[in-house]
Write a protein that holds these residues in place. Structure first.
Motif, PDB file in Angstrom:
ATOM      1  N   VAL A 115       0.828  -1.203   0.000  1.00 41.94           N
ATOM      2  CA  VAL A 115       0.000   0.000   0.000  1.00 41.94           C
ATOM      3  C   VAL A 115       0.864   1.255   0.000  1.00 41.94           C
ATOM      4  O   VAL A 115       2.006   1.241   0.474  1.00 41.94           O
ATOM      5  CB  VAL A 115      -0.953  -0.015   1.223  1.00 41.94           C
TER       6      VAL A 115
ATOM      7  N   ASP B  24      -3.139   5.652  -1.616  1.00 50.60           N
ATOM      8  CA  ASP B  24      -4.249   4.707  -1.758  1.00 50.60           C
ATOM      9  C   ASP B  24      -5.356   4.923  -0.725  1.00 50.60           C
ATOM     10  O   ASP B  24      -6.369   4.230  -0.744  1.00 50.60           O
ATOM     11  CB  ASP B  24      -3.736   3.266  -1.629  1.00 50.60           C
TER      12      ASP B  24
ATOM     13  N   ALA C  27      -9.053   5.332  -1.994  1.00 50.15           N
ATOM     14  CA  ALA C  27      -9.613   4.098  -2.565  1.00 50.15           C
ATOM     15  C   ALA C  27      -9.918   3.077  -1.476  1.00 50.15           C
ATOM     16  O   ALA C  27     -10.964   2.420  -1.507  1.00 50.15           O
ATOM     17  CB  ALA C  27      -8.641   3.509  -3.589  1.00 50.15           C
TER      18      ALA C  27
ATOM     19  N   VAL D 176      -2.425  -3.974  -1.814  1.00 50.30           N
ATOM     20  CA  VAL D 176      -3.541  -3.601  -2.669  1.00 50.30           C
ATOM     21  C   VAL D 176      -3.450  -4.356  -3.986  1.00 50.30           C
ATOM     22  O   VAL D 176      -2.366  -4.709  -4.445  1.00 50.30           O
ATOM     23  CB  VAL D 176      -3.600  -2.073  -2.945  1.00 50.30           C
TER      24      VAL D 176
ATOM     25  N   VAL E 203      -4.325  -3.891  -7.923  1.00 50.80           N
ATOM     26  CA  VAL E 203      -4.487  -2.764  -8.839  1.00 50.80           C
ATOM     27  C   VAL E 203      -4.753  -3.281 -10.246  1.00 50.80           C
ATOM     28  O   VAL E 203      -4.032  -4.151 -10.736  1.00 50.80           O
ATOM     29  CB  VAL E 203      -3.225  -1.870  -8.834  1.00 50.80           C
TER      30      VAL E 203
ATOM     31  N   LYS F  94      -5.991   1.386 -10.938  1.00 52.92           N
ATOM     32  CA  LYS F  94      -7.046   1.644  -9.957  1.00 52.92           C
ATOM     33  C   LYS F  94      -7.028   0.557  -8.884  1.00 52.92           C
ATOM     34  O   LYS F  94      -6.999  -0.643  -9.202  1.00 52.92           O
ATOM     35  CB  LYS F  94      -8.416   1.657 -10.649  1.00 52.92           C
ATOM     36  N   VAL F  95      -7.035   0.978  -7.612  1.00 48.71           N
ATOM     37  CA  VAL F  95      -7.086   0.027  -6.502  1.00 48.71           C
ATOM     38  C   VAL F  95      -8.478  -0.606  -6.483  1.00 48.71           C
ATOM     39  O   VAL F  95      -9.490   0.102  -6.382  1.00 48.71           O
ATOM     40  CB  VAL F  95      -6.788   0.715  -5.154  1.00 48.71           C
TER      41      VAL F  95
ATOM     42  N   TYR G 131      -8.038  -4.788  -1.304  1.00 45.61           N
ATOM     43  CA  TYR G 131      -6.881  -4.770  -0.411  1.00 45.61           C
ATOM     44  C   TYR G 131      -7.037  -5.803   0.688  1.00 45.61           C
ATOM     45  O   TYR G 131      -8.134  -6.308   0.956  1.00 45.61           O
ATOM     46  CB  TYR G 131      -6.648  -3.374   0.172  1.00 45.61           C
TER      47      TYR G 131
END
Length: 143
Positions: A6, A10, A13, A48, A50, A54-55, A58
């Motif tokens: 991470v 982030d 998100a 995370v 991705v 875009k995340v 997690y």
């Protein structure tokens, strides 16, 4: 899809994933402060997932050490955007976390899951996790 550690960037998100689908509403600035602390902690780890920068999910782990059992890592959260469930993202995050736990001398992983999250329970069982016991969760916040 990539899985990486991470970053503070982030926070938004992650906060959105916590709000929906997990229903853990928490002010973004407070969540960001918590994330800053967790990133600096040697006994916590967040990864995370991705896709297209875009995340989308997690996992958060925390060391679980007690006097009555071996060192474990505790999954504090595992969440994937509901729009892309069933694509192996949760499984990939879980596998990544298990590898990290082994590399950090944990003997296993534990987690708690809300009684209403029956789909999540089936997912964990499908990944080899065993239901150990039912619990009641208590909390007391200080003023």
């Amino acid at each position: 899809m990539i899985i990486r550690a991470v970053k503070i960037e982030d926070a938004k998100a992650i906060n959105q994933l916590n709000t929906y689908p997990l229903n853990h509403e928490y002010p973004l600035e407070d969540a960001k402060r918590q994330l800053i602390y967790l990133v600096s902690s040697p006994t916590n780890q967040l990864f995370v997932s991705v896709i297209d920068e875009k995340v989308v999910g997690y996992i958060q782990l925390s060391e679980y050490v007690c006097t009555y059992g071996p060192k474990l890592m505790n999954i504090m959260a595992l969440v994937v955007n509901e729009d892309i469930h069933g694509q192996g993202i949760g499984k990939s995050l879980l596998n990544h976390a298990e590898l990290w736990a082994k590399e950090n001398n944990a003997e296993g992983i534990r987690l708690n899951s809300g009684v209403e999250r029956t789909k999540a329970h089936k997912f964990y069982e499908h990944q080899g996790y065993k239901r150990v016991k039912n619990q009641v969760n208590f909390r007391k916040l200080f003023d």
